[in-house]
Structures are given as structure tokens and as C-alpha cells.
Write a protein that holds these residues in place. Sequence first.
Motif, PDB file in Angstrom:
ATOM      1  N   GLY A 266     -24.308   6.991  23.879  1.00  0.00           N
ATOM      2  CA  GLY A 266     -23.348   5.892  23.714  1.00  0.00           C
ATOM      3  C   GLY A 266     -23.075   5.634  22.247  1.00  0.00           C
ATOM      4  O   GLY A 266     -23.518   6.398  21.357  1.00  0.00           O
ATOM      5  N   GLU A 267     -22.367   4.503  22.002  1.00  0.00           N
ATOM      6  CA  GLU A 267     -22.005   4.173  20.635  1.00  0.00           C
ATOM      7  C   GLU A 267     -21.741   2.669  20.542  1.00  0.00           C
ATOM      8  O   GLU A 267     -21.188   2.069  21.470  1.00  0.00           O
ATOM      9  CB  GLU A 267     -20.740   4.959  20.245  1.00  0.00           C
ATOM     10  CG  GLU A 267     -20.428   4.920  18.765  1.00  0.00           C
ATOM     11  CD  GLU A 267     -19.286   5.871  18.400  1.00  0.00           C
ATOM     12  OE1 GLU A 267     -18.731   5.690  17.307  1.00  0.00           O
ATOM     13  OE2 GLU A 267     -18.961   6.758  19.230  1.00  0.00           O
ATOM     14  N   ASN A 268     -22.198   2.039  19.452  1.00  0.00           N
ATOM     15  CA  ASN A 268     -21.903   0.625  19.220  1.00  0.00           C
ATOM     16  C   ASN A 268     -21.390   0.461  17.795  1.00  0.00           C
ATOM     17  O   ASN A 268     -21.143   1.458  17.107  1.00  0.00           O
ATOM     18  CB  ASN A 268     -23.133  -0.247  19.496  1.00  0.00           C
ATOM     19  CG  ASN A 268     -24.324   0.162  18.624  1.00  0.00           C
ATOM     20  OD1 ASN A 268     -24.130   0.746  17.559  1.00  0.00           O
ATOM     21  ND2 ASN A 268     -25.525  -0.155  19.074  1.00  0.00           N
ATOM     22  N   ARG A 269     -21.297  -0.801  17.366  1.00  0.00           N
ATOM     23  CA  ARG A 269     -20.707  -1.048  16.045  1.00  0.00           C
ATOM     24  C   ARG A 269     -21.588  -0.543  14.906  1.00  0.00           C
ATOM     25  O   ARG A 269     -21.130  -0.389  13.769  1.00  0.00           O
ATOM     26  CB  ARG A 269     -20.426  -2.557  15.847  1.00  0.00           C
ATOM     27  CG  ARG A 269     -21.619  -3.452  15.915  1.00  0.00           C
ATOM     28  CD  ARG A 269     -21.189  -4.917  15.948  1.00  0.00           C
ATOM     29  NE  ARG A 269     -22.310  -5.815  15.995  1.00  0.00           N
ATOM     30  CZ  ARG A 269     -22.945  -6.304  14.937  1.00  0.00           C
ATOM     31  NH1 ARG A 269     -22.527  -5.965  13.713  1.00  0.00           N
ATOM     32  NH2 ARG A 269     -23.975  -7.114  15.056  1.00  0.00           N
ATOM     33  N   HIS A 270     -22.859  -0.249  15.246  1.00  0.00           N
ATOM     34  CA  HIS A 270     -23.765   0.284  14.213  1.00  0.00           C
ATOM     35  C   HIS A 270     -23.761   1.815  14.177  1.00  0.00           C
ATOM     36  O   HIS A 270     -24.337   2.418  13.283  1.00  0.00           O
ATOM     37  CB  HIS A 270     -25.197  -0.199  14.474  1.00  0.00           C
ATOM     38  CG  HIS A 270     -25.320  -1.686  14.404  1.00  0.00           C
ATOM     39  ND1 HIS A 270     -25.157  -2.414  13.238  1.00  0.00           N
ATOM     40  CD2 HIS A 270     -25.576  -2.607  15.392  1.00  0.00           C
ATOM     41  CE1 HIS A 270     -25.325  -3.693  13.489  1.00  0.00           C
ATOM     42  NE2 HIS A 270     -25.578  -3.851  14.798  1.00  0.00           N
ATOM     43  N   LYS A 272     -23.877   5.711  16.578  1.00  0.00           N
ATOM     44  CA  LYS A 272     -24.207   6.404  17.820  1.00  0.00           C
ATOM     45  C   LYS A 272     -25.557   5.950  18.350  1.00  0.00           C
ATOM     46  O   LYS A 272     -26.476   5.636  17.590  1.00  0.00           O
ATOM     47  CB  LYS A 272     -24.242   7.916  17.607  1.00  0.00           C
ATOM     48  CG  LYS A 272     -22.880   8.506  17.261  1.00  0.00           C
ATOM     49  CD  LYS A 272     -22.971  10.005  17.014  1.00  0.00           C
ATOM     50  CE  LYS A 272     -21.596  10.573  16.672  1.00  0.00           C
ATOM     51  NZ  LYS A 272     -21.665  12.012  16.370  1.00  0.00           N
ATOM     52  N   ILE A 273     -25.645   5.936  19.704  1.00  0.00           N
ATOM     53  CA  ILE A 273     -26.897   5.569  20.361  1.00  0.00           C
ATOM     54  C   ILE A 273     -27.510   6.833  20.964  1.00  0.00           C
ATOM     55  O   ILE A 273     -26.854   7.565  21.710  1.00  0.00           O
ATOM     56  CB  ILE A 273     -26.657   4.534  21.471  1.00  0.00           C
ATOM     57  CG1 ILE A 273     -25.980   3.283  20.885  1.00  0.00           C
ATOM     58  CG2 ILE A 273     -27.953   4.194  22.191  1.00  0.00           C
ATOM     59  CD1 ILE A 273     -25.538   2.284  21.927  1.00  0.00           C
TER      60      ILE A 273
END
Length: 376
Positions: A266-270, A272-273
Motif C-alpha cells: 500500500g501507500e500513504n502520505r508518508h 510506500k507501505i
Amino acid sequence: MNSISRLRYFLYLSILIVGCTTGKNALQKGDYDAAVSKAVDRLRSSPQNKEAMQVLPEAFDLAIKTHLRKIDEAKVSVDALKWENIMYRYQQINQLSDEVNACPSCLNLVPNPPKYVKEFEDSRYKAAEARYLLGERSLRENNRQSAKVAYQHFVKAQSLYPSLKGVKEKIEDAYWAAVLKVVVQPAVINSNAYKLSNQYFQQQIANYLATYKGNTFVRFYAEEDAAAQKVRADQLIELHFDDFIVGQTYVKERVEKLKRDSVVIGENRHGKIYGTVKATYSEFEKQVSSSGLLNFAVVDLRTNKLLRNQKIAGTYVWKDYWASFRGDERALDRQQLALTRKREVMPPPPGNLFVEFTKPIYAQLVDHITSFYSRY
């Protein structure tokens, strides 16, 4: 090596080389024919070579006298093949004379070299005649081994004197008296379903036997050909499948739990997860096994004795692979993923499987036949 030693070495080497090329060394060793040939070769390129001029007349005289002496000794010999030796001696004399005649400077040293053309032709005829008589004597013994000896004598007689009367017919007679005649039965299979497939195996055997060159004195015949040609066979080859299994299927499944870490999930504002992905991977292997057992037997038809009885086994395994999975495909490597995109394939028809397992049987059978008949 100092300069004086080097000079002595090259002088010795030069003397040695000259001695060889003029025939002096061959003369000293008693090889008079070689001495004549070397001296003639030297005088062709160097007509005034003193050493070759000394060697040639002496070597030629000794060579002719040696051959004539050997001819006289052979003529009083009881050796049945003495005329071949006599023929060879006359041939050597004529060859030496031809060498001298082809060298103008040599004729000054050896004028009018003798030729024994008539004597050579007479001895050639007598040598062939002697072989012919030996062949007849062997053929009268009326057995295969003696017929083989007779055949060799007649062939040699023909090579010595091709126009010798009756020799071609005698070669033919001796050959057929020496030949072992073998009838080969069709491979028997107790199944109507596979008769068509068995024809391929039978045709392979027929092709091999038709082109067999392992032993000149062995000839193979199909049953119908032997009957049509009224061949009196010496041996019989029997072939039959004792047992066979076509298309025995086995399926194996191997299940593996797969896990791969540090995969982008996944991916968030910080950014890649990263996480772990998992899958249950199932790999399948299907094997379709076919095998058979051929009995190879050789029977002596004159004594009804079993000369060879052997079982020949053959196996063919057809394989197919495919796979499936549950879970995240990213847990699979490239090869595993490729297998999951395959689908189960149907195996070849039973007739094709039958042909495949007979191929290794055929290869072994050819080896056994070649080995068995090499002794005849």
C-alpha cells in the motif's frame, strides 16, 4: 655446444642424410629393393651423384639375385600357396626394372634391366589356380565353416586372376553354402487393440534386418519371403510380448505455504507501505507409465534346440506439470506463477504410448541380434 662440436654434428647429420637418400644405408642393411629405389630417386635429381652411382648397380644386382633365389626355393616348396610368393617376387623384379628404365642416367649403370612379364603372368595364373583347388577341397567338406574358407579362397583366386574360368560360380556356390539362413517371425501381441501400434515396431525390425551388415554370412528372411523363395532355414527367431501395460496413470500433489516479506502492500502520505504476502501453492505432477516385456528366442531348426531365450524390458513415462494457488500471487516466484497459468494436458493416445515403450525394446533387440550373430 661450441662451434667445433656444432660443425661436427651437422657434418655427421649431412652424411647420415646423404646415406639415406642415396640408398647406402639400406644396402648395408641388406634391404636391396629399398636401396635401388633410393638410389634411383637420387640419380633422377642428381645424375652425377657418386655415392648413388656406386650403390645402384650393386644393389640392383643383389636385389635381382635375391628374388630369383627365393623364387627357386619356393618352386621346390610343398606350400600350397607358393605361387603367390613367386608371383610377388617376379612383380618386385619387374617394378625395380621399371624404376631403372624411367631414369635415363640409371640405364648407363644398369643397362637392359631384366623383365619377367611372362613368368609373372604364369605365376599369377598358377596362384589363382592353387586357390581355386583349395576352395574346391574345402567346399567338398560340406559344412558352413569349410564353405566360408572356400569362399575366401575363391574370392582371392578371382582377385589374382579375374578371368579364371568358373570362379564366379564357385564364389556364389561357396557363399550360399556358408550363409546361415534365419527366418524371423512377426512380433506376436495378444491384443487386437494394439495390433496397429505393433506394426510400427515390426516395421522397424524388418528395416533393420533388411539392411543388416553385421556378418556377411548371415541372411534374415521374413516368413512369407522364406516360403516364397523356398529357403531351407537354419534358425528361427521368435518374438512375442509376454506382458505389457499401457497408460497407467499416477497424479502427485505437492502443497506449499509461501510467504514473502518486504512487499509493497500500500501507500500513504508518508510513502510506500511494506508488508508480508502469503499464498497456498499446489503443484501437480501427472505420470502416465507404459511398459512391456518382449521375449526374444532363437531356435536351431535342424536340432530343435533353443539357442537363446531372453526377456527384454522397455518403459516409457509421459509427464505433465501444472499448478494452482490461493492467496496473493506476489508470494510466488516467476516459475511457480508460470505453472499456475498452465492447464492439465491430456496424455497421448494409448497406441502412441505403446509405440514409445517399444522403442527402447527395439534398441536392445538390435544389440542382442548383432551380438548373437557376430559369432557366425
